[in-house]
Motif scaffolding. Structure first.
Motif, PDB file in Angstrom:
ATOM      1  N   PHE A  53       0.832  -1.201   0.000  1.00  0.00           N
ATOM      2  CA  PHE A  53       0.000   0.000   0.000  1.00  0.00           C
ATOM      3  C   PHE A  53       0.869   1.255   0.000  1.00  0.00           C
ATOM      4  N   SER A  54       1.875   1.280   0.862  1.00  0.00           N
ATOM      5  CA  SER A  54       2.760   2.428   0.968  1.00  0.00           C
ATOM      6  C   SER A  54       3.490   2.686  -0.349  1.00  0.00           C
ATOM      7  N   ARG A  64      -7.072   4.825  -3.198  1.00  0.00           N
ATOM      8  CA  ARG A  64      -8.410   5.097  -2.665  1.00  0.00           C
ATOM      9  C   ARG A  64      -9.334   3.900  -2.905  1.00  0.00           C
ATOM     10  N   VAL A  65      -9.071   3.156  -3.977  1.00  0.00           N
ATOM     11  CA  VAL A  65      -9.877   1.966  -4.276  1.00  0.00           C
ATOM     12  C   VAL A  65      -9.799   0.993  -3.103  1.00  0.00           C
ATOM     13  N   TRP A  66      -8.591   0.757  -2.583  1.00  0.00           N
ATOM     14  CA  TRP A  66      -8.431  -0.130  -1.436  1.00  0.00           C
ATOM     15  C   TRP A  66      -9.104   0.451  -0.202  1.00  0.00           C
ATOM     16  N   LEU A  67      -8.896   1.729   0.031  1.00  0.00           N
ATOM     17  CA  LEU A  67      -9.491   2.366   1.203  1.00  0.00           C
ATOM     18  C   LEU A  67     -11.014   2.283   1.162  1.00  0.00           C
ATOM     19  N   LEU A  70     -12.081  -1.416   1.788  1.00  0.00           N
ATOM     20  CA  LEU A  70     -11.955  -1.801   3.190  1.00  0.00           C
ATOM     21  C   LEU A  70     -12.954  -1.057   4.072  1.00  0.00           C
ATOM     22  N   SER A  71     -13.201   0.198   3.763  1.00  0.00           N
ATOM     23  CA  SER A  71     -14.197   0.964   4.497  1.00  0.00           C
ATOM     24  C   SER A  71     -15.577   0.339   4.321  1.00  0.00           C
ATOM     25  N   GLY A  72     -15.886  -0.054   3.096  1.00  0.00           N
ATOM     26  CA  GLY A  72     -17.171  -0.705   2.831  1.00  0.00           C
ATOM     27  C   GLY A  72     -17.322  -2.002   3.598  1.00  0.00           C
ATOM     28  N   VAL A  73     -16.251  -2.768   3.686  1.00  0.00           N
ATOM     29  CA  VAL A  73     -16.275  -4.021   4.438  1.00  0.00           C
ATOM     30  C   VAL A  73     -16.530  -3.738   5.918  1.00  0.00           C
TER      31      VAL A  73
END
Length: 155
Positions: A53-54, A64-67, A70-73
């Motif tokens: 990620f970093s 942002r796609v990952w964020l 993960l936020s949705g999860v």
């Protein structure tokens, strides 16, 4: 180049330490696997992902796609009511907000003039619509996360 081995991170320990059984059940594995991660006996997946990620963030990739995923999860897991129920409620709100915004715009334009205060009123109505659309987008993204589907970026 050999694959790096990641020792257990403090973040992983904090997440796992009091939740071994429920995490094992949700993950569909034996408790011993989660204990092994928590105790540092097996590779911790979090530092590996954090490093990726970093690097992606520094490279300017759309992390942002990952964020968002993960936020949705997390939101889906924490929510008491179903995503479909919330989506239905938000859709009813959208219809009402849209009707109010349309009425506001028609009223402001009825005399074929647009005064300063009317411009602000119209902008406020449009802002409410935009906020509502964002909530609907988030709920649909949340449903995709529940389904384990890749979430498209909505920008």
């Amino acid at each position: 180049m050999p694959r790096p081995k990641y020792s257990r991170s403090d973040e992983t320990y904090d997440v796992l330490r009091r939740h071994i059984q429920p995490i094992s059940k949700e993950y569909g594995c034996d408790d011993s696997y989660i204990y092994a991660i928590k105790n540092g006996d097996t590779n911790d997946p979090y530092p590996h992902f954090r490093r990726l990620f970093s690097a992606a963030a520094r490279a300017g990739a759309p992390v942002r796609v990952w964020l968002d995923d993960l936020s949705g999860v997390a939101v889906a897991a924490a929510s008491g009511s179903s995503c479909i129920d919330k989506l239905s409620e938000q859709l009813v709100q959208k219809i009402n907000i849209n009707a109010e915004a349309t009425t506001t715009i028609i009223s402001a334009l009825s005399d074929k003039q647009l005064e300063k205060h009317e411009c602000h009123t119209v902008l406020a109505a449009l802002a409410l619509e935009a906020e509502n659309i964002k909530k609907l987008e988030h709920l649909v993204q949340r449903k995709l996360a529940e389904l384990g589907t890749k979430i498209p970026t909505l920008e």
